[in-house]
Design an enzyme around this catalytic site. Structure first.
Site, PDB file in Angstrom:
ATOM      1  N   GLN A 162       1.431   1.262   1.419  1.00  0.00           N
ATOM      2  CA  GLN A 162       0.061   0.779   1.251  1.00  0.00           C
ATOM      3  C   GLN A 162      -0.082  -0.143   0.050  1.00  0.00           C
ATOM      4  O   GLN A 162       0.786  -0.206  -0.817  1.00  0.00           O
ATOM      5  CB  GLN A 162      -0.889   1.967   1.093  1.00  0.00           C
ATOM      6  CG  GLN A 162      -0.562   2.864  -0.087  1.00  0.00           C
ATOM      7  CD  GLN A 162      -1.371   4.147  -0.085  1.00  0.00           C
ATOM      8  OE1 GLN A 162      -2.345   4.259  -0.824  1.00  0.00           O
ATOM      9  NE2 GLN A 162      -0.971   5.101   0.745  1.00  0.00           N
ATOM     10  N   HIS A 202      -3.581  -1.782  -2.541  1.00  0.00           N
ATOM     11  CA  HIS A 202      -4.994  -1.668  -2.885  1.00  0.00           C
ATOM     12  C   HIS A 202      -5.520  -3.035  -3.307  1.00  0.00           C
ATOM     13  O   HIS A 202      -4.796  -3.821  -3.928  1.00  0.00           O
ATOM     14  CB  HIS A 202      -5.197  -0.672  -4.020  1.00  0.00           C
ATOM     15  CG  HIS A 202      -4.603   0.672  -3.750  1.00  0.00           C
ATOM     16  ND1 HIS A 202      -4.936   1.423  -2.654  1.00  0.00           N
ATOM     17  CD2 HIS A 202      -3.672   1.395  -4.423  1.00  0.00           C
ATOM     18  CE1 HIS A 202      -4.247   2.554  -2.669  1.00  0.00           C
ATOM     19  NE2 HIS A 202      -3.465   2.557  -3.735  1.00  0.00           N
ATOM     20  N   GLU A 217      -3.880   2.756  -9.871  1.00  0.00           N
ATOM     21  CA  GLU A 217      -3.524   4.158 -10.045  1.00  0.00           C
ATOM     22  C   GLU A 217      -2.241   4.301 -10.863  1.00  0.00           C
ATOM     23  O   GLU A 217      -1.456   3.359 -10.991  1.00  0.00           O
ATOM     24  CB  GLU A 217      -3.383   4.855  -8.686  1.00  0.00           C
ATOM     25  CG  GLU A 217      -2.345   4.258  -7.774  1.00  0.00           C
ATOM     26  CD  GLU A 217      -2.434   4.793  -6.351  1.00  0.00           C
ATOM     27  OE1 GLU A 217      -3.558   4.930  -5.822  1.00  0.00           O
ATOM     28  OE2 GLU A 217      -1.375   5.063  -5.754  1.00  0.00           O
ATOM     29  N   HIS A 249       3.410  -0.032  -2.103  1.00  0.00           N
ATOM     30  CA  HIS A 249       4.057   1.155  -2.657  1.00  0.00           C
ATOM     31  C   HIS A 249       3.928   2.321  -1.690  1.00  0.00           C
ATOM     32  O   HIS A 249       3.112   2.315  -0.768  1.00  0.00           O
ATOM     33  CB  HIS A 249       3.438   1.530  -4.007  1.00  0.00           C
ATOM     34  CG  HIS A 249       1.983   1.881  -3.929  1.00  0.00           C
ATOM     35  ND1 HIS A 249       0.990   0.922  -3.944  1.00  0.00           N
ATOM     36  CD2 HIS A 249       1.335   3.070  -3.827  1.00  0.00           C
ATOM     37  CE1 HIS A 249      -0.194   1.501  -3.851  1.00  0.00           C
ATOM     38  NE2 HIS A 249      -0.002   2.819  -3.786  1.00  0.00           N
ATOM     39  N   ARG A 283      -3.040  -0.350   4.741  1.00  0.00           N
ATOM     40  CA  ARG A 283      -1.749   0.259   5.092  1.00  0.00           C
ATOM     41  C   ARG A 283      -0.804  -0.760   5.708  1.00  0.00           C
ATOM     42  O   ARG A 283      -1.226  -1.611   6.493  1.00  0.00           O
ATOM     43  CB  ARG A 283      -1.976   1.442   6.028  1.00  0.00           C
ATOM     44  CG  ARG A 283      -2.734   2.580   5.355  1.00  0.00           C
ATOM     45  CD  ARG A 283      -3.021   3.739   6.276  1.00  0.00           C
ATOM     46  NE  ARG A 283      -3.685   4.816   5.542  1.00  0.00           N
ATOM     47  CZ  ARG A 283      -4.992   4.869   5.319  1.00  0.00           C
ATOM     48  NH1 ARG A 283      -5.775   3.910   5.794  1.00  0.00           N
ATOM     49  NH2 ARG A 283      -5.517   5.858   4.616  1.00  0.00           N
TER      50      ARG A 283
END
Length: 386
Positions: free
Chosen positions: A92, A94, A129, A251, A270
């Site tokens: 995926q 972001h 993240e 990642h 995804r």
């Protein structure tokens, strides 16, 4: 200061034993993938005063501090998790903040239901993240150099992969990576499933550097994400090491237990290793096609023994303390909201009350409230930069 009662999410990829082992409880036999700590409306932590999101909503400035509310609005801007991967998560990426706002507004304008399986943007926020390993932790992060990816694919000696090998030797590198990922995700599903089956058999036979991809293929037979995964850096973290995942970086987490912190968002595009929706055109708009080093982070010690994982993000700041019995307490009082999580030993937190934390237990400390920690163990501190 509030002791937190946290929800454990039973996603299929979760380990059935890692979180129970940390908590010192018997496994249920079901996967336990993530324990959420924070105020996310999907699973807010529970406190003696009610759900944490409702506690914050009643008086944001009291709980979060004036500076944090002015900078991030009247909500906790991060979500802290314990993540336990027993099988690979989806590959995926972001979006950045601008892309998230554009995508969210577009889907709202088109009337795509927020819970639709093909919806990409659940909110208008970005989702950087950080994952910090508590055990040996395996993952994929960022693109390999195209020549390295070409060498890996060529070593499988699968005829249907040879066009991708040739593309990866082309220049410029960003175009080569874009063309190969596009070709893999856009290929005829039946043809790609056959290619993945051949590649998986070769990975299992060769072992070594190919072993992680044989395991991925075992969990996701025929999935084009198996080939996409071979374009990425394979990373093994030791306990205490971390990875920062910024916008557009592909990642996946493969195996292990870690502390994860992220901006409070659900936005995920995804690339594969999932039965869920893959929006190839939107994915290609978001991915950063550049080879990069995964950039393993190690904590930087400060004079007061706080070990900080430095990132370029203000929505969260993660650090840890290793405390020793008999040592002077560490004063963690801060003008921003905090969640303190024990991951080893027994740590006591003194504030308006004294709360003793065992591994896997946590507390929410409102902005400006006294918090001193002592005991013998490891405690992670999650807060913001405001």
């Amino acid at each position: 200061m509030d002791r937190l009662d946290n929800t454990i999410r039973p996603y299929a990829w979760g380990s059935p034993t890692a979180i129970p082992r940390l908590l010192g409880v018997e496994p249920t036999g079901e996967p336990q993938a993530e324990m959420w700590m924070g105020a996310h409306p999907g699973a807010p932590s529970r406190t003696g005063r009610g759900p944490l999101n409702e506690v914050i909503a009643e008086d944001p400035e009291r709980e979060l501090g004036r500076a944090a509310v002015a900078k991030f609005g009247p909500r906790l801007p991060f979500l802290l998790k314990i993540l336990a991967a027993g099988a690979p998560l989806s590959l995926q990426v972001h979006p950045n903040l601008e892309q998230a706002k554009e995508g969210y507004e577009d889907e709202e304008r088109r009337g795509v239901p927020i819970d639709a399986p093909h919806r990409n943007y659940k909110d208008a926020n970005h989702k950087p993240e950080l994952i910090c390993a508590l055990t040996e932790f395996d993952g994929l992060c960022g693109f390999r150099a195209p020549d390295e990816a070409a060498e890996l694919l060529a070593g499988l000696d699968v005829d249907s992969l040879k066009p991708y090998v040739d593309l990866l030797h082309a220049h410029p590198e960003d175009a080569a990576l874009r063309e190969v990922l596009t070709a893999v995700l856009s290929a005829d599903p039946e043809d790609m499933a056959h290619t993945v089956t051949e590649a998986a058999a070769a990975c299992a036979r060769l072992g070594g550097a190919y072993a992680p991809y044989a395991d991925i293929a075992h969990h996701y037979p025929g999935d084009p994400g198996v080939i996409a995964a071979m374009l990425l850096n394979y990373v093994q973290l030791r306990p205490g090491e971390a990875l920062f995942l910024g916008a557009g970086v592909p990642h996946a987490y493969l195996n292990g237990l870690g502390v994860e912190i992220m901006a409070n968002s659900d936005n995920v595009l995804r690339c594969g290793l999932t039965p869920k929706h893959v929006d190839v055109p939107e994915l290609l708009r978001i991915v950063r096609f550049e080879a990069s080093d995964p950039g393993v982070l190690r904590p930087e010690a400060s004079p007061d023994d706080e070990e900080v994982y430095e990132t370029p993000i203000d929505e969260f700041r993660l650090s840890r303390y290793v405390v020793a019995e008999g040592a002077a307490p560490h004063d963690l009082t801060r003008a921003t909201p905090q969640i303190l999580l024990c991951t080893a030993g027994s740590v006591r937190v003194d504030g308006t009350d004294r709360i003793t934390l065992a591994p896997g237990q946590s507390v929410f400390v409102p902005a400006g409230e006294k918090a001193e920690v002592f005991g013998s163990g490891t405690i992670f501190r999650a807060t913001v930069v405001a």
